[in-house]
Design an enzyme around this catalytic site. Sequence first.
Site, PDB file in Angstrom:
ATOM      1  N   ASP A   1     -23.285   1.625 -19.980  1.00  0.00           N
ATOM      2  CA  ASP A   1     -21.861   1.507 -19.666  1.00  0.00           C
ATOM      3  C   ASP A   1     -21.449   0.048 -19.428  1.00  0.00           C
ATOM      4  O   ASP A   1     -22.177  -0.716 -18.785  1.00  0.00           O
ATOM      5  CB  ASP A   1     -21.592   2.308 -18.383  1.00  0.00           C
ATOM      6  CG  ASP A   1     -20.145   2.303 -17.973  1.00  0.00           C
ATOM      7  OD1 ASP A   1     -19.360   3.013 -18.621  1.00  0.00           O
ATOM      8  OD2 ASP A   1     -19.796   1.591 -17.004  1.00  0.00           O
TER       9      ASP A   1
ATOM     10  N   GLU B   1     -21.907   0.258 -24.569  1.00  0.00           N
ATOM     11  CA  GLU B   1     -20.454   0.442 -24.560  1.00  0.00           C
ATOM     12  C   GLU B   1     -19.754  -0.860 -24.213  1.00  0.00           C
ATOM     13  O   GLU B   1     -20.102  -1.500 -23.217  1.00  0.00           O
ATOM     14  CB  GLU B   1     -20.068   1.492 -23.525  1.00  0.00           C
ATOM     15  CG  GLU B   1     -18.614   1.881 -23.617  1.00  0.00           C
ATOM     16  CD  GLU B   1     -17.786   1.648 -22.356  1.00  0.00           C
ATOM     17  OE1 GLU B   1     -16.718   2.244 -22.260  1.00  0.00           O
ATOM     18  OE2 GLU B   1     -18.185   0.843 -21.484  1.00  0.00           O
TER      19      GLU B   1
HETATM   20  C1  NOJ Z   1     -16.551   2.894 -19.153  1.00  0.00           C
HETATM   21  C2  NOJ Z   1     -16.491   4.368 -18.887  1.00  0.00           C
HETATM   22  O1  NOJ Z   1     -16.502   5.049 -20.109  1.00  0.00           O
HETATM   23  C3  NOJ Z   1     -15.244   4.626 -18.072  1.00  0.00           C
HETATM   24  O2  NOJ Z   1     -14.986   6.001 -17.938  1.00  0.00           O
HETATM   25  C4  NOJ Z   1     -15.413   3.956 -16.736  1.00  0.00           C
HETATM   26  O3  NOJ Z   1     -14.220   4.088 -15.995  1.00  0.00           O
HETATM   27  C5  NOJ Z   1     -15.738   2.470 -16.899  1.00  0.00           C
HETATM   28  N1  NOJ Z   1     -16.717   2.204 -17.905  1.00  0.00           N
HETATM   29  C6  NOJ Z   1     -16.277   1.904 -15.607  1.00  0.00           C
HETATM   30  O4  NOJ Z   1     -17.580   2.353 -15.403  1.00  0.00           O
END
Ligand code: NOJ
Length: 587
Positions: A234, A302
Amino acid sequence: MARKLLSLVACLCWLLAGTQADSAKNKAKEQDENWWRHEVFYQIYPRSFMDSNGDGIGDLKGITSKLSYFVETGITAIWLSPIYRSPMVDFGYDISDYRDIHPDYGTLDDFDELIATATKLGIKVILDFVPNHSSDQHEWFKKSAARVPGYEDFYVWEDAKPGEGGEERAPPNNWVSVFSGSAWEWHDERKQYYLRQFTKGQPDLNYRNPAVLQAMDAVLLYWLKRGVSGFRIDAVIYVYEDEKLRDEPLSGKTADANSVDYLDHIYTRNQEECYGLIQHWRKLLDDYTVKNPGPARIMMTEGYAELSQLMDYYEDENGVQGANFPFNFDFITELNAESTAQDFVFYIQRWLIYMPPGHAANWVMGNHDNPRVASRYGAQSVDAMNMLLMTLPGIGITYNGEELGMEDYRDISWNDTVDQPACEAGEENYKWVSRDPERTPMQWSDEKNAGFSTADSTWLPVHPNYEELNLVNQQLAPSSHYKVYQSLIKLRSSKVLKDGTYTAQALNRRVFALKRELKGQPSLLTVVNVSNRTQQVDVSNFIDLPNRLTLLVVGVNSQYRVGERLKPAEIRLSPHEGLVIQLRPSK
Ligand code: NOJ
């Protein structure tokens, strides 16, 4: 003599059997190493997938109870949004214990059972790993705030600047949170600001402290040992910030100083060390794979970033390997219902052109942070978008419910709204910011709560269209989004989709075609009409002729039938229609 001959034959047989066994072993090894390169990863949002205990919240046992659904669908890899202990300010992306399961979702035993059942069914499980920030309820943060020795620098702390205009103090610099407002939060106990690039309940960890990295490595190993096949990492682009904490320049995009778009994020995103961190975890995963039985352990990262920055997550300029793949969000960020056929061809090719050689492309169609495909591109486009996802080279990523064409529930009331950024945006503005609409419960059937839960109320309301739009209906219907999706997944096992070359061309501004070709195999053609007008196209110049064109997959509203022959010069596409066609040289 005869005995000598016999022993020679025996020896030869032994050698032959040995080489066969070796080659089978090599093949299995190669499959194990490359399993992810042509995989469809199915994202589960655990809170909304299946509730096994009637509390209105999805859970691990619920997921386990639905694993046979993946077998039926043809899915062999799932990735789970966070399931760890968390105060749920950001629904699990704020972790208070990286090694335990949130009680809403079950227990570690439930997790082990999920892994064991999934493994039996041939399904790999990927976990979401959130390295950039923990929850402010994590022990580490509490200790850090109290300056407990060893934890003082676990987070990014900084002194206040003198306040102006009567303010007691000011944040260290102008950085803004992704969810709006200053990225700095005052901590009264420690008398310092801490950095938080998301909600104030998500303090940024300090990776310049080696103890943090060590702690996170141990977390990864902990879950690897429990049997996961890899991680979705993430918010990796946010992990490091400029050490000098320099102000970021204004972007000129908006005058709203609270908006994330106010600044050009040159000091808080994609810092050089972010790539180094991913390379470090690449090594950790590879070492684990080498030392343990099982498939290659993988990592998908991500981050919404510039293309050139994303490519460096695959490998850096010196060829040092990073993630198996950084998510390609172009279908979410660059393309939409207004895009032309040329736009589609351009963005698809752009990724393939810039991707360093030897790597696998990937296509993310949706996720829990963005409106659903049916809501972004229109309900009519669901099948065509899934055709694209499945026939493009590389990896496809599906968000739960997209195989049914589920829609956003944008009309969730203010009272039912739970997504933190939406709550912060206030009653006037929440609707357009909220991520709740794409997170509503999975629509399994037309039973109570769409078959998701027996509770009297669910954590988010079920979309009112569930009586019509649900899995059971789609399984029973002669043709449905689900059935189209299923037939597309089946098609993915064909050699041409696995290994074939790829060509794309806009046939006019409304229709484009992709061709997959492999020597000795029938070619495949995907044709998509991105407009809301019926189009007749001629693909003769795009394919070798003479060729027999047979329809392999058609959408739910198509005038055509699977198996029907088409004339290359007369392909008629309804608005937003997609077709997958097989090409065979005619005799
Ligand atoms: C990306 C995640 O997909 C999202 O849902 C989240 O709010 C942020 N990162 C922070 O972790």
